[in-house]
Design an enzyme around this catalytic site. Structure first.
Site, PDB file in Angstrom:
ATOM      1  CD  GLU A   1     -76.458 100.279  43.273  1.00 47.69           C
ATOM      2  OE1 GLU A   1     -76.947 100.597  42.117  1.00 47.69           O
ATOM      3  OE2 GLU A   1     -75.140  99.599  43.144  1.00 47.69           O
TER       4      GLU A   1
ATOM      5  CB  CYS B   1     -77.238  97.784  40.424  1.00 46.07           C
ATOM      6  SG  CYS B   1     -77.521  99.026  38.927  1.00 46.07           S
TER       7      CYS B   1
ATOM      8  CE  LYS C   1     -73.102  97.239  41.413  1.00 47.73           C
ATOM      9  NZ  LYS C   1     -73.385  98.834  41.186  1.00 47.73           N
TER      10      LYS C   1
HETATM   11  N1  LIG Z   1     -75.178 100.946  38.422  1.00 50.12           N
HETATM   12  C1  LIG Z   1     -75.045  99.710  38.152  1.00 50.12           C
HETATM   13  O1  LIG Z   1     -74.254  99.079  38.829  1.00 50.12           O
HETATM   14  C2  LIG Z   1     -75.311  99.160  36.863  1.00 50.12           C
HETATM   15  C3  LIG Z   1     -75.910  99.869  35.648  1.00 50.12           C
HETATM   16  O2  LIG Z   1     -76.057 101.176  35.729  1.00 50.12           O
HETATM   17  C4  LIG Z   1     -75.890  99.343  34.431  1.00 50.12           C
HETATM   18  O3  LIG Z   1     -75.642  98.122  34.345  1.00 50.12           O
HETATM   19  O4  LIG Z   1     -76.435  99.824  33.566  1.00 50.12           O
END
Ligand SMILES: NC(=O)CC(=O)C(=O)O
Length: 290
Positions: A48, A161, A119
């Site tokens: 990401e 994520c 996302k």
């Molecule tokens: N960074 C993200 O999108 C998610 C995350 O860090 C988490 O769910 O913990």
């Protein structure tokens, strides 16, 4: 729907040390992807926000149009030059309407753009004394579940994520579309990573009896956001196939045809669901590649 991985697939997860220098990030990505391809990887995953810092302030500064922006062209060329499937982590995207998204692009070995995922679930959390992060201050969430074919191997699902915390996405992709793997470029952090990163990878694998791949940026304690690291690949039985440490590295795994069916034959939850007791969310949910 039956799940198929038709041939053995070697994957690589590139745990990149992303910096504020976009040109440097892209040049490091190129080096690593060339290396992974020369080591036989057929599908390579980036983390990401691999071409920018992971920060609300950075998203507008680094945002690019898709497909006309620099990073789309760079990834397409790299996939073509190395003849691999390239899952391009994510980048901040500036949409036609000026809205910003956290977007992942995937490319075929021909260089063609084959999937685009925005996302869906924005990372808005506030754990007092630990971490506050509000993607929604600048980003807009996507509105679809992303599934695409990577011939001759089969179908994969792609999400980013925080999306992994919402099991519906993976369940719809697995049940409705028959994906053999879910791929999540992701930047958990030093608070939520130790709590949930590996647990969620293994949970989504065991929920759906599919492979799960998570690719993180390397940890950098000098940046504002402390990414967790520990990129990981998990098999349909939730066994860990490979796991990185905290620093920049490439880890590899081989996904095996037949292992999904073998796992499901032993623990047949796929045929034991009780849709007379609860609804099948996959029945009515649409998916698409772009
Ligand atoms: N960074 C993200 O999108 C998610 C995350 O860090 C988490 O769910 O913990």
């Amino acid at each position: 729907m039956s799940q198929a991985l038709s041939q053995r697939l070697k994957i690589a997860l590139i745990q990149l040390a992303a910096t504020a220098d976009k040109a440097r990030n892209l040049s490091r990505v190129k080096e690593h992807v060339l290396k992974a391809a020369s080591n036989g990887a057929q599908l390579v995953v980036l983390p990401e926000c691999f071409n920018s810092p992971y920060s609300v302030a950075a998203f507008p500064q680094y945002a690019e149009s898709i497909p006309s922006g620099e990073t789309t062209k760079f990834l397409s060329t790299l996939a073509r030059e190395t003849s691999i499937y390239l899952i391009g982590g994510s980048i901040p995207e500036r949409g036609d309407d000026g809205k910003l998204f956290n977007t992942s692009l995937s490319f075929a070995p021909s260089g063609d753009l084959i999937a685009k995922h925005r996302k869906v679930h924005l990372f808005d959390i506030d754990i007092p004394g630990k971490i506050r992060f509000k993607e929604s201050e600048v980003l807009t969430g996507g509105n679809k579940i992303t599934v695409f074919d990577i011939p001759p191997f089969g179908k994969v699902g792609l999400a980013i994520c925080y999306d992994i915390r919402f099991p519906e996405l993976a369940s719809v992709a697995a049940r409705k579309e028959g994906v053999f793997a879910m791929i999540y470029p992701g930047a958990f952090n030093t608070t939520t990573g130790p709590l949930h990163w590996e647990l969620l990878a293994r949970a989504r694998a065991v929920d759906n009896q599919i492979y799960v791949l998570l690719c993180s940026p390397a940890r950098d304690m000098t940046s504002d956001y402390h990414a967790y690291g520990y990129s990981i690949a998990v098999d349909p039985n939730a066994n860990i196939l490979t796991k990185a440490g905290e620093g920049e590295e490439i880890v590899y795994a081989e996904l095996e045809p037949g292992f999904i069916e073998q796992t499901r034959a032993g623990i047949p939850i796929t045929t034991q669901r009780r849709y007379d007791v609860y609804p099948d969310i996959s029945a009515s949910t649409k998916t698409s590649a772009v």
